[in-house]
Design a protein around this motif. Structure first.
Motif: not given
Length: 329
Positions: A108-114
């Motif tokens: 993936a290109d972007i990983c986001y989280g809490p």
């Protein structure tokens, strides 16, 4: 795969040390930490220099603002992935490791989280009880962004290739520059993934934010005008056709910014009466949904934030950082 962390800082001498320790103590430490001092006058660079070779310090002779400072750091970044980080926030020990693991597993290109808004003082971490973005947003990220979803850049580990492709941060804004960066990245249709494991503690101290400065209202209106005008001008025709109602919302925001500035600007995408109606309807529906949410869930947090009550795992992550979680009364 390598990670570069970029931190722009201005007059945060009392906070930057804790932020850097939070990042250097990660279970998977960053390969490069770059601090860009945006012409501080309070001794911030001297605090950063105490970390020695673990941190690369860039000192800007004049203040370039958040976008310019972050771009200066991005220009020196060598990691395949970049983590922009605010100079006053801190992160759970697994913040980088969890994101990199999910990124690589999904190509993936972007990983986001809490993330969690907090007030940190005297070993206590006061919070409102709800972790934001504990679950992934439901639907196409670009469409959700146009409908009001907010993706906080500091909660994201991002491909440096993608950041360079969109030209980094806009430098003509002091507020909202991260939203324009997000829009430009989402317009490239990157692959986004989510992880619920790590936690970003987003420190709240409104007395130092631009919104409380004497010229804050004007500054925000100017930046809102730049943001909405740019989105309306740069959005692809295909997306515009699909998201006509959402674009009416953005045209309404644009018109409000012009009105707030009492501007003589001639707007290319002048809102029609229908656009104004749809925009006002969108705002009314949002208020109603928040009111219903307050009754059913006990909070008024927008559904796009995917809020979840702070559980024992998140509480333990806070304790590992040396703070005792405390619910605001």
């Amino acid at each position: 795969m390598t990670i570069s962390v970029v931190i722009a800082v201005h007059n945060r001498r009392h906070l930057i040390g804790e932020t850097l320790r939070s990042l250097l103590d990660q279970s998977r430490p960053p390969d490069q930490v770059i601090v860009v001092d945006d012409a501080s006058s309070d001794g911030t660079p001297e605090v950063v220099e105490r970390f020695g070779a673990d941190v690369t310090l860039i000192r800007l002779p004049t203040n370039r603002g958040p976008g310019g400072a972050r771009n200066a750091g991005l220009a020196q970044a060598t990691g395949e992935y970049v983590q922009f980080f605010d100079s006053d926030d801190i992160a759970s020990r697994d913040f980088l490791a969890s994101k990199l693991e999910v990124l690589l597993a999904n190509n993936a290109d972007i990983c986001y989280g809490p993330w969690l808004p907090v007030w940190l003082e005297n070993g206590m971490c006061r919070h409102d009880g709800f972790v934001r973005q504990a679950r992934p947003v439901n639907g196409d990220p670009l469409e959700k962004f146009l409908e009001s979803w907010v993706l906080f850049v500091q909660s994201c580990l991002i491909s440096r290739r993608l950041l360079n492709e969109v030209g980094g941060y806009p430098e003509n804004m002091r507020t909202g520059e991260d939203m324009l960066l997000v829009f430009r990245m989402l317009e490239k249709h990157p692959k986004l993934v989510h992880t619920s494991k790590p936690l970003l503690l987003m420190r709240q101290h409104p007395e130092t934010q631009i919104s409380t400065e004497s010229a804050g209202a004007v500054r925000r209106a100017v930046d809102e005008l730049v943001l909405t005008d740019t989105v309306l001008r740069e959005i692809s025709p295909e997306t515009a056709r699909v998201q006509s109602k959402a674009l009416a919302h953005w045209r309404g925001r644009h018109a409000q910014a012009v009105k707030a500035l009492n501007s003589d600007v001639i707007v290319t995408a002048t809102p029609s009466r229908l656009d104004h109606f749809l925009s006002r309807k969108h705002a009314l529906v949002t208020r109603c949904r928040l009111a219903i949410s307050a009754r059913l869930a006990g909070h008024r947090i927008h559904q796009f934030y995917q809020p979840q009550m702070l559980d024992s795992a998140y509480a333990d992550a806070i304790r590992q950082l040396g703070y005792q979680p405390l619910l605001n009364s």
